[in-house]
Each structure stands twice: as C-alpha cells, then as structure tokens.
Scaffold this motif. Sequence first.
Motif, PDB file in Angstrom:
ATOM      1  N   CYS A 130       0.870  -1.174   0.000  1.00 56.85           N
ATOM      2  CA  CYS A 130       0.000   0.000   0.000  1.00 56.85           C
ATOM      3  C   CYS A 130       0.908   1.225   0.000  1.00 56.85           C
ATOM      4  O   CYS A 130       1.819   1.313   0.809  1.00 56.85           O
ATOM      5  CB  CYS A 130      -0.879   0.005   1.248  1.00 56.85           C
ATOM      6  N   CYS A 131       0.712   2.126  -0.935  1.00 53.09           N
ATOM      7  CA  CYS A 131       1.574   3.311  -0.982  1.00 53.09           C
ATOM      8  C   CYS A 131       0.733   4.566  -0.782  1.00 53.09           C
ATOM      9  O   CYS A 131      -0.323   4.725  -1.393  1.00 53.09           O
ATOM     10  CB  CYS A 131       2.288   3.367  -2.335  1.00 53.09           C
ATOM     11  N   ARG A 132       1.212   5.448   0.097  1.00 45.12           N
ATOM     12  CA  ARG A 132       0.537   6.730   0.271  1.00 45.12           C
ATOM     13  C   ARG A 132       1.574   7.849   0.371  1.00 45.12           C
ATOM     14  O   ARG A 132       1.403   8.792   1.124  1.00 45.12           O
ATOM     15  CB  ARG A 132      -0.402   6.709   1.479  1.00 45.12           C
ATOM     16  N   ILE A 133       2.626   7.709  -0.422  1.00 42.79           N
ATOM     17  CA  ILE A 133       3.657   8.749  -0.336  1.00 42.79           C
ATOM     18  C   ILE A 133       3.368   9.943  -1.243  1.00 42.79           C
ATOM     19  O   ILE A 133       4.149  10.882  -1.273  1.00 42.79           O
ATOM     20  CB  ILE A 133       5.082   8.188  -0.595  1.00 42.79           C
ATOM     21  N   CYS A 134       2.287   9.891  -2.015  1.00 39.14           N
ATOM     22  CA  CYS A 134       1.857  11.124  -2.686  1.00 39.14           C
ATOM     23  C   CYS A 134       0.333  11.154  -2.662  1.00 39.14           C
ATOM     24  O   CYS A 134      -0.323  10.135  -2.409  1.00 39.14           O
ATOM     25  CB  CYS A 134       2.417  11.207  -4.108  1.00 39.14           C
ATOM     26  N   SER A 135      -0.237  12.291  -2.937  1.00 42.83           N
ATOM     27  CA  SER A 135      -1.687  12.426  -2.752  1.00 42.83           C
ATOM     28  C   SER A 135      -2.493  11.969  -3.963  1.00 42.83           C
ATOM     29  O   SER A 135      -3.706  12.119  -3.977  1.00 42.83           O
ATOM     30  CB  SER A 135      -2.039  13.861  -2.363  1.00 42.83           C
ATOM     31  N   MET A 136      -1.828  11.361  -4.949  1.00 36.54           N
ATOM     32  CA  MET A 136      -2.601  10.635  -5.970  1.00 36.54           C
ATOM     33  C   MET A 136      -3.105   9.328  -5.360  1.00 36.54           C
ATOM     34  O   MET A 136      -4.093   8.765  -5.821  1.00 36.54           O
ATOM     35  CB  MET A 136      -1.737  10.333  -7.201  1.00 36.54           C
ATOM     36  N   GLY A 137      -2.377   8.867  -4.326  1.00 33.53           N
ATOM     37  CA  GLY A 137      -2.736   7.612  -3.682  1.00 33.53           C
ATOM     38  C   GLY A 137      -3.765   7.854  -2.605  1.00 33.53           C
ATOM     39  O   GLY A 137      -4.345   8.943  -2.550  1.00 33.53           O
ATOM     40  N   PRO A 138      -4.021   6.904  -1.713  1.00 40.37           N
ATOM     41  CA  PRO A 138      -3.265   5.662  -1.625  1.00 40.37           C
ATOM     42  C   PRO A 138      -3.518   4.713  -2.806  1.00 40.37           C
ATOM     43  O   PRO A 138      -4.618   4.637  -3.323  1.00 40.37           O
ATOM     44  CB  PRO A 138      -3.775   5.035  -0.323  1.00 40.37           C
ATOM     45  N   CYS A 139      -2.426   4.004  -3.153  1.00 38.85           N
ATOM     46  CA  CYS A 139      -2.508   2.990  -4.215  1.00 38.85           C
ATOM     47  C   CYS A 139      -2.190   1.637  -3.597  1.00 38.85           C
ATOM     48  O   CYS A 139      -1.263   1.524  -2.796  1.00 38.85           O
ATOM     49  CB  CYS A 139      -1.488   3.289  -5.305  1.00 38.85           C
ATOM     50  N   ARG A 140      -2.943   0.639  -3.996  1.00 37.49           N
ATOM     51  CA  ARG A 140      -2.712  -0.711  -3.475  1.00 37.49           C
ATOM     52  C   ARG A 140      -2.506  -1.659  -4.636  1.00 37.49           C
ATOM     53  O   ARG A 140      -3.186  -1.536  -5.670  1.00 37.49           O
ATOM     54  CB  ARG A 140      -3.917  -1.175  -2.657  1.00 37.49           C
ATOM     55  N   ARG A 150      -0.010  -2.002 -10.625  1.00 37.19           N
ATOM     56  CA  ARG A 150       0.807  -0.791 -10.457  1.00 37.19           C
ATOM     57  C   ARG A 150      -0.031   0.324  -9.840  1.00 37.19           C
ATOM     58  O   ARG A 150      -1.249   0.398 -10.069  1.00 37.19           O
ATOM     59  CB  ARG A 150       1.351  -0.320 -11.806  1.00 37.19           C
ATOM     60  N   GLY A 151       0.657   1.201  -9.097  1.00 38.09           N
ATOM     61  CA  GLY A 151       0.006   2.404  -8.588  1.00 38.09           C
ATOM     62  C   GLY A 151      -0.203   3.382  -9.738  1.00 38.09           C
ATOM     63  O   GLY A 151       0.209   3.130 -10.881  1.00 38.09           O
ATOM     64  N   ILE A 152      -0.842   4.518  -9.456  1.00 40.30           N
ATOM     65  CA  ILE A 152      -1.181   5.484 -10.510  1.00 40.30           C
ATOM     66  C   ILE A 152       0.067   5.950 -11.259  1.00 40.30           C
ATOM     67  O   ILE A 152       0.071   6.095 -12.477  1.00 40.30           O
ATOM     68  CB  ILE A 152      -1.970   6.670  -9.898  1.00 40.30           C
ATOM     69  N   CYS A 153       1.186   6.123 -10.512  1.00 39.11           N
ATOM     70  CA  CYS A 153       2.425   6.593 -11.159  1.00 39.11           C
ATOM     71  C   CYS A 153       3.151   5.457 -11.886  1.00 39.11           C
ATOM     72  O   CYS A 153       4.114   5.690 -12.604  1.00 39.11           O
ATOM     73  CB  CYS A 153       3.361   7.208 -10.129  1.00 39.11           C
ATOM     74  N   GLY A 154       2.697   4.233 -11.686  1.00 38.01           N
ATOM     75  CA  GLY A 154       3.356   3.090 -12.315  1.00 38.01           C
ATOM     76  C   GLY A 154       4.254   2.306 -11.385  1.00 38.01           C
ATOM     77  O   GLY A 154       4.901   1.338 -11.807  1.00 38.01           O
ATOM     78  N   ALA A 155       4.319   2.718 -10.101  1.00 38.36           N
ATOM     79  CA  ALA A 155       5.139   1.964  -9.133  1.00 38.36           C
ATOM     80  C   ALA A 155       4.531   0.570  -8.942  1.00 38.36           C
ATOM     81  O   ALA A 155       3.324   0.440  -8.744  1.00 38.36           O
ATOM     82  CB  ALA A 155       5.177   2.704  -7.802  1.00 38.36           C
ATOM     83  N   ASP A 156       5.383  -0.449  -9.006  1.00 37.35           N
ATOM     84  CA  ASP A 156       4.866  -1.813  -8.814  1.00 37.35           C
ATOM     85  C   ASP A 156       5.080  -2.260  -7.360  1.00 37.35           C
ATOM     86  O   ASP A 156       5.579  -1.500  -6.521  1.00 37.35           O
ATOM     87  CB  ASP A 156       5.507  -2.784  -9.821  1.00 37.35           C
ATOM     88  N   GLY A 179       9.751  -1.890  -1.379  1.00 35.91           N
ATOM     89  CA  GLY A 179      11.144  -1.476  -1.175  1.00 35.91           C
ATOM     90  C   GLY A 179      11.244  -0.090  -0.569  1.00 35.91           C
ATOM     91  O   GLY A 179      12.035   0.158   0.341  1.00 35.91           O
ATOM     92  N   ARG A 180      10.413   0.822  -1.066  1.00 34.95           N
ATOM     93  CA  ARG A 180      10.440   2.189  -0.510  1.00 34.95           C
ATOM     94  C   ARG A 180       9.999   2.179   0.956  1.00 34.95           C
ATOM     95  O   ARG A 180      10.588   2.848   1.793  1.00 34.95           O
ATOM     96  CB  ARG A 180       9.505   3.086  -1.322  1.00 34.95           C
ATOM     97  N   HIS A 181       8.971   1.418   1.232  1.00 34.12           N
ATOM     98  CA  HIS A 181       8.457   1.357   2.600  1.00 34.12           C
ATOM     99  C   HIS A 181       9.534   0.787   3.545  1.00 34.12           C
ATOM    100  O   HIS A 181       9.754   1.303   4.649  1.00 34.12           O
ATOM    101  CB  HIS A 181       7.200   0.482   2.616  1.00 34.12           C
ATOM    102  N   HIS A 200      11.017   9.469  -2.132  1.00 38.16           N
ATOM    103  CA  HIS A 200      10.012  10.476  -2.491  1.00 38.16           C
ATOM    104  C   HIS A 200       9.374  10.083  -3.823  1.00 38.16           C
ATOM    105  O   HIS A 200      10.011   9.424  -4.656  1.00 38.16           O
ATOM    106  CB  HIS A 200      10.692  11.853  -2.610  1.00 38.16           C
ATOM    107  N   MET A 201       8.151  10.500  -4.022  1.00 39.13           N
ATOM    108  CA  MET A 201       7.458  10.202  -5.285  1.00 39.13           C
ATOM    109  C   MET A 201       8.355  10.573  -6.476  1.00 39.13           C
ATOM    110  O   MET A 201       8.953  11.648  -6.512  1.00 39.13           O
ATOM    111  CB  MET A 201       6.167  11.038  -5.335  1.00 39.13           C
ATOM    112  N   GLY A 202       8.435   9.647  -7.393  1.00 36.11           N
ATOM    113  CA  GLY A 202       9.165   9.951  -8.619  1.00 36.11           C
ATOM    114  C   GLY A 202      10.655   9.707  -8.549  1.00 36.11           C
ATOM    115  O   GLY A 202      11.372  10.044  -9.492  1.00 36.11           O
TER     116      GLY A 202
END
Length: 640
Positions: free
Chosen positions: A52-62, A69-75, A81-83, A197-199
């Motif tokens: 679950c990613c909520r590091i930007c406000s397009m998310g949360p993405c699960r 993939r999340g909205i930005c394309g993060a898998d 890994g980021r978490h 950070h996002m991106g």
Amino acid sequence: MRKEELNFTTVEQLEADTEKLRGMAIDAGTETWQERRDKQQPQCKFGEEGVCCRICSMGPCRITPKADRGICGADAHTIAGRHYLRMAAAGSAAHSDHAREIAHALLKSGPDSQFNIRDEAKLLRIAGEWGIESEGRDIYDVAHEVALHGLNEFGKPFGTLDYVKRATDERQKVWADQDIAPRAIDREVSTSLHMTHMGNTADAPTLVRQSLRVGMADGWGGSMIGTDFSDILFGTPTARATEGNLGVLEQEMVNIVVHGHDPAFSEMMVLASELPEMQERAKSVGAKGINMTGLCCTANEVAMRHGVRMVGNFLQQENAVLTGAVEMMCVDVQCIFPALGPLTDCYHTIFVTSSPVARIPGSKYVQFETETAFEQAKLLVEEAIDNYKNRDQQKVFIPEHKEEAAVGYPCEQIISELDDVTNSHSVLTVNGNTEERGSYKPAIDAIRAGVLRGAVAMVGCNNPKVRPDYSHIDIMKTLMEHDILVVTTGCAAQAAAKAGLMNKEAKELCGDGLRRVCTLVDIPPILHMGACVDISRMMLLATGIAKDWNVDITKIPVVGCAPEWMSEKAVAIANYVVATGLDVYLGIKPQVHGSEQMAQLITEGTREITGAGYTINTDPEELVKAIIEGIEEKRKLLGI
Ligand code: SF4
Ligand code: MSK
C-alpha cells in the motif's frame, strides 16, 4: 543448585499475571493492548505485505490482482522497497537523534555542570582514535572537542563515518567496494527519504542497498556514538546484581518507573531518588523509602550502571501502571505507548513526559534541560513522594514474580571476565574505570574446541503477533542447551531476566560445555549488553572476535536473532547487522512479502553484497533450529 531445584518464573506464570492485571483494567473501565489488538483484527493485508503506498496524494494505491501498479506506475517491488527503506531510515534517525542529545550533554559537561566525566579512560581513547590531542589538556576541554567531533559526524559534508575504521579491514573493503559505507548520519537518513520520495528510486535492489547504508549510519554511527558518549558521561557498565519483573515494585515504598531510552534524564532521576533528604521525605509520608525502577531500554541503562531493578519490557508498560502501585512513570523517548495517557487517568500514577520528541496527551510535560536536569529530577521525585498518599489500596495488585539477574556485560566487562580466568593479561584500571585490554582468545579457543558451539546476539522487542516473551525465552533456553552463548540487549534482555536466565544458577539449564564456561568464568549463560543502542557493542564484540581469530567476520559462528521485533529501529539494526556480515534470524516478517523480489533481496540478495542475510520464520522452534544449523554450518566451513 541442581537443575530440578531451579524454580524460575515460567512464561505461563508471566501470562497469568498479565491476565489478572488485564482483568483489573477492564474492571476499572479501561483497556490494554490486548483489547486494542483484538479490535484491529483482521489487520490490513496490503499494509502487512507492504503493497500500500501513500507517499503522494494521488494515492493511496494498493497492489491487487486487478491493479499491478500504482497510478504513477510503481509496482509491488518499488512500493514494498520504498516502505522498507523508510522504516530503516526512521529507525536510524531515532537512535541517532538519541545519540545527538547525549553528545549535547557531553558538550555541556564540566566539573560544576550537571554532567561530569565518569569514564575518563574511554574519553581519552576515543580522543586518540579521532586524532584529538589530550596530552596536558583539561579533561573537559578534551570532552568538548570529542563532543563536537561526534556532532560533526551527523552532518559532515565529505567522507564516511570515522567509526567505520573500527571494523575489520575486510569489512571496510566490502563497504567501500559495494559503495555502502555510511557517510554523515543525517545525510544517509535524508538521502533515504529523498530516494523514496514520489518519482525517485523505483529499483528494489537499490532501495535495499540504501537500507544497508542507512542502517550502518545507525550501528556504526549514531548508536555507537550514543553508547560511547553515555559510557563517558555515566560510566561504562560493569557486572552487577539486580532483579527483573513486576515483582520488583514494592507495596510499602514510593514506586517510580523510568521508561524509554535516553539515559540522561533517567540518570538524574536515579541520583535524585538516592538523596538522603528524598528518602527522609518518603518516610515522612508513611513509605519505607523510594523504589526507583526501570522499564524498556531505560531500564537496561540504569540497571547496568546502578543496579536499578527492571519492572519489565515493552508489552509490560501498561501492566506497571495497572498494579496501582506506581506513583510516577517518567518517560523520555521511543517505545512509549500513547495509551499511557488515558490509562494513567484511571489511576493515581503521574505520567511525566520529558522530551519535545515525545509529547503525549494526558501527560504532565516537564521539558528536560541539561542545565537544570538535576533540579528538575529532584522536583519530580518530590512530586512522586507526595503522590504516595493518593494510592488507592483497593486497586493495588503487585504480582509476586521476580528473578535475580546479573547484568552489565559490555565488551570491556566480557574481556575482563575472560582475563580474570586465563590470567593472560593484567588488569588495568584508570580512575576506577575498567580499561579495554586483553582479547577474546579464551572465548575463541572455547568455540574452536567445541566447548561453546558459537554465540547468538538476541535482541528486539515484544510483538503481539507472537506469544509475547515466549519466543525469546524458548529460543534462549534451546540455545543454552546446545552450548551456544547468548548476548542480549533491549526487551529480549528483560525477557531473559524475567525468566531467571540471567541468574548465574541458570547455568544448570545449559549443555555441559556452556555450563563449564559459566562456572569457570562466573557468568550467567545470557550476557546482558544493554539497551537497543548498545547493539553497537555487539558489532564491536563480533569484530573483536573476527580480528582475534583472524578470519572474515562472515565466517565466525556468531549470528543475530530478533524473534519478537516490532520497531523501525529494529529494521535499521537488522540492516547494520547484515551489513556487518552477520546473519539475522527474524521471528516477525518484514512487511515486504507482497513483493517476491523484496522477499528474495532481504533473505538472499544481500548475501551477494555483504555475505549475510535474513532467515525468517514465525515459529520459534523452527527459528531456533535454523539458528543452530546456521552456526553448525559455519563451524563446518571453518573446519572446526
Ligand atoms: Fe500511488 Fe505512485 Fe503516489 Fe505511491 S507514489 S501513492 S504508487 S501514485
Ligand atoms: S525498548 S525498540 S521495544 S527492544 Fe529499546 Fe524494547 Fe524494541 Fe523498544
């Protein structure tokens, strides 16, 4: 004493006490972690697996079967890994910020200050290590320069941390070749947050590599500075007797609990409570005296330096209040339940917070200041004494269980104990402080001969995901039976104390080899090395063994184990232990398993980088089996 005559507290007895206290909490109209845990079931699978990613406000993405993939394309690999890196960075920040506070206290030390130098020899040794001139200088001038040098390690613009030079040549080469040697402490934390950070970094192997580096900024940076500077200011711990578990609270005394991690505040509380005028004041309110006790890692700090008794570990913090017999609980930083606010509202306990880093609703806030620390502590002790009259005897239940424990075995003490037996080195004492000398050769000889099979560093917290304390105690007992020496810190250490495993008589629970060593050296089979920042001591212990053995640190039969870990600090620790070349056995899954790549990277991938990795198993019996097999495999590879 024979094995059959030992009557140490069992996990079942610990659990029965906890159950009784929990019932009292419910009767009092409040709740404990058990109720809150139950209300949290089922826990979020996405969080559990780290997807679950909520590091930007397009998310949360699960990440789900229909959304890979999340909205930005993060898998899943990127997100997990980021978490994971963010957890390691937060852990490193926590330990290191604690160290920064101690460095500031050292900077303010002086003959007329609240903080004095208690281990001059260690100060001079570190000054020498850092190229700071001490010959003919006032000791406090040296202390201030050492403090400034330490503070510079947090933000120096160039180079890597100075303590890296303490590692074996082989380790330094690995870290340089792999480009994971830690630069300035704050830089590694900051870079980790930037990378996640996002991106930014989406590549899981790179995120894992940075996790190792930011972990080392803790273990070979912040924590090591925190430990060394605490020893300089408060004294390098030496072996001493204490007791552990809730039974150390006293029915007829003013009970004060210090809880958290930073010894600067708790040291002042201990010293203030020992003043004759405070003891007199306690008697004037009808108490027999003041009973200063500790909880979590603060307990480890004050137990090792003063013999202060240990009420318990992480999941016992509410239990201490629930006894109804605690006049004051003073906390500093880390591992403090916000639940203590509403809980202490139901009891007479005064809940004191002292750090701007840990402000908690429902507490009395007394901001700890290095210039006035002792006066602040005296006022607090007086307030605790005056609160004795408010104790409601109807609400008091102090479980009887407690066990004797021998604590205080930093590297210096271990070497001293070995020296005393082998008589191969002279004892050197400077101004009453033990000077590091001698070697680990007697221990190495015992390992080579098979009298000891190896050693395990047992560390970490409690976690309701497993049966609290059971994993610690069960694993330690099995290791003892298999002639494996255990060194321990943090809440694992207190689990050992509560179960009597730090009692020297616990040698009767050991295999023949470890029992012989314990008898000869006069040590308990579980050696207490301190608080969680003191896992840096364990890195120096393993490094010392590798140097004296003249083998690569990855080859020595020494590993780490955290069967009940929960905090982000534990993620930082696990990373620096692996970076140091020691395998780590975990009883709680890191929250990355929604990514197969991350699961592979932390268990196998790091072996390509550092020569070590995690083994994860939530079943303590299976975990200890894996540890023993791992140690025996290392012995085989060494040809011993
Ligand atoms: Fe979603 Fe990407 Fe933003 Fe994360 S960084 S919340 S995956 S859009
Ligand atoms: S106190 S980090 S629960 S060991 Fe250091 Fe215990 Fe873990 Fe906190």
